[in-house]
Design an enzyme around this catalytic site. Structure first.
Site, PDB file in Angstrom:
ATOM      1  N   LYS A 112       0.807  -1.228   0.000  1.00  0.00           N
ATOM      2  CA  LYS A 112       0.000   0.000   0.000  1.00  0.00           C
ATOM      3  C   LYS A 112       0.836   1.271   0.000  1.00  0.00           C
ATOM      4  O   LYS A 112       0.344   2.336  -0.371  1.00  0.00           O
ATOM      5  CB  LYS A 112      -0.964  -0.002   1.199  1.00  0.00           C
ATOM      6  CG  LYS A 112      -2.089  -1.020   1.042  1.00  0.00           C
ATOM      7  CD  LYS A 112      -3.110  -0.901   2.160  1.00  0.00           C
ATOM      8  CE  LYS A 112      -4.240  -1.876   1.952  1.00  0.00           C
ATOM      9  NZ  LYS A 112      -5.266  -1.777   3.017  1.00  0.00           N
ATOM     10  N   LYS A 193      -6.027 -11.123  -5.387  1.00  0.00           N
ATOM     11  CA  LYS A 193      -7.263 -11.240  -4.616  1.00  0.00           C
ATOM     12  C   LYS A 193      -8.372 -10.359  -5.184  1.00  0.00           C
ATOM     13  O   LYS A 193      -8.105  -9.249  -5.650  1.00  0.00           O
ATOM     14  CB  LYS A 193      -6.960 -10.829  -3.165  1.00  0.00           C
ATOM     15  CG  LYS A 193      -8.089 -11.046  -2.188  1.00  0.00           C
ATOM     16  CD  LYS A 193      -7.663 -10.539  -0.817  1.00  0.00           C
ATOM     17  CE  LYS A 193      -8.825 -10.562   0.155  1.00  0.00           C
ATOM     18  NZ  LYS A 193      -8.479  -9.951   1.439  1.00  0.00           N
ATOM     19  N   LYS A 196     -12.639  -4.911  -3.492  1.00  0.00           N
ATOM     20  CA  LYS A 196     -13.668  -3.903  -3.755  1.00  0.00           C
ATOM     21  C   LYS A 196     -13.063  -2.604  -4.274  1.00  0.00           C
ATOM     22  O   LYS A 196     -13.774  -1.752  -4.788  1.00  0.00           O
ATOM     23  CB  LYS A 196     -14.530  -3.649  -2.515  1.00  0.00           C
ATOM     24  CG  LYS A 196     -13.813  -3.476  -1.201  1.00  0.00           C
ATOM     25  CD  LYS A 196     -14.832  -3.386  -0.067  1.00  0.00           C
ATOM     26  CE  LYS A 196     -14.171  -3.274   1.296  1.00  0.00           C
ATOM     27  NZ  LYS A 196     -13.906  -4.537   1.920  1.00  0.00           N
TER      28      LYS A 196
END
Length: 330
Positions: A112, A193, A196
């Site tokens: 991230k 993965k 969303k």
């Protein structure tokens, strides 16, 4: 004595099929045999920028999805993380136990923060807050996907370090990772993965998608040119992902599904998977829309916060006494 389970999901967008199969479906099964604390981890969500109004909407939406999916508020303690101040207080205490080096080695922090000029401190200290979430409730088991395994290992390390340095107040939790569905993958890139936050709309199925959208996304799912419906994660990640999804929704084993589609092509298989998924999601959506703007949902969250505050407050007092904070609490 029943064992305790804690887990939570970030309210950072519409719930996907991956969230449902990898986490929420597990919670529903576990609520029968365990004391479950299920949390909407909104304080974790703000480690990256969030729109204030969207976050509020997503918090409520996630709470409604939890219940619509089958969580029974009489059996589980369902609450919002920020409504239990002990999480932030214990999170700071766990930061003081953690080492910068071990936080910088966390895979999710590396992912991230990659390529960013300015990195929020909260992104680095996310794991100690997660450790606090878990440890506040004397948690025995944490149902998580494979991608969270490193965080549970760090939680165990921090709990053991605290117990040894100060006082043995924490239960050392274990990860509970399901054999099938622990990690539902992207429909467009089955090596990563399902998320969303994926910019590609075809990559994930939202739990609010209608049957036409589900059919379209599954039909366009990336597979391979072999044409054989067989589970082989390494060589056939796309088909393996769809087999996992189909197995979890239909209740059939992977082996039985392979036999069912022997000699059949991907077209038939994808069509059936889409119909099974749409059929399973429909009743969840119906209940969700009944709940999401209701007073009933507020009442459930109020009761959950009250119960969680009581349990977390007891552990927080033990932690503060162990570290010597404030005046000694009786």
């Amino acid at each position: 004595m029943r064992k305790t389970i804690f887990s939570g999901i970030q309210p950072s967008g519409t719930i996907t099929l991956g969230n449902y199969l990898g986490a929420i479906k597990q919670f529903v099964e576990l609520q029968e045999d365990y004391d479950c604390y299920i949390c909407i981890v909104d304080q974790h969500a703000i480690t990256v920028p969030q729109d204030r109004l969207a976050l509020r909407k997503n918090i409520r939406s996630l709470a409604a999805f939890y219940i619509a999916s089958g969580l029974d508020p009489k059996k589980v303690t369902l609450f919002i993380q920020s409504e239990v101040p002990a999480h932030a207080q214990a999170g700071w205490m766990m930061q003081c136990v953690a080492y910068i080096g071990e936080l910088e080695r966390m895979t999710q922090f590396k992912d991230k923060s990659a390529g960013k000029e300015a990195i929020p401190a909260g992104l680095l200290t996310y794991p100690p807050l997660m450790a606090a979430d878990i440890l506040l409730y004397g948690t025995d088991l944490v149902p998580v996907g494979e991608d969270q395994k490193q965080h549970i290992e760090l939680t165990r390390d921090l709990a053991e370090r605290f117990n040894k340095k100060y006082s043995p107040v924490f239960t050392i939790p274990e990860a509970r990772i399901p054999k099938v569905g622990a990690r539902i993958m992207s429909l467009q890139d089955p090596l990563k993965k399902m998320s969303k936050s994926d910019q590609n709309q075809k990559a994930s199925i939202s739990m609010l998608d209608d049957p036409k959208q589900i059919m379209k996304k599954i039909k366009s799912a990336v597979t391979d040119s072999e044409g054989i419906v067989k589970f082989d994660k390494e060589n056939k990640p796309g088909i393996s992902n769809l087999l996992s999804i189909c197995s979890l929704f239909s209740g059939k084993s992977i082996e039985d599904l392979e036999k069912d589609y022997e000699g059949k092509g991907y077209g038939d298989f994808k069509n059936d998977v889409a119909e099974i998924v749409a059929g399973a999601i429909e009743p969840i959506q119906k209940k969700y829309f009944e709940l999401v703007d209701s007073k009933e949902l507020d009442d459930i969250l109020d009761r959950g916060a009250e119960k969680a505050n009581k349990a977390a407050g007891k552990m927080l007092k033990k932690m503060e006494n162990a570290m010597g904070l404030g005046r000694k609490k009786k």
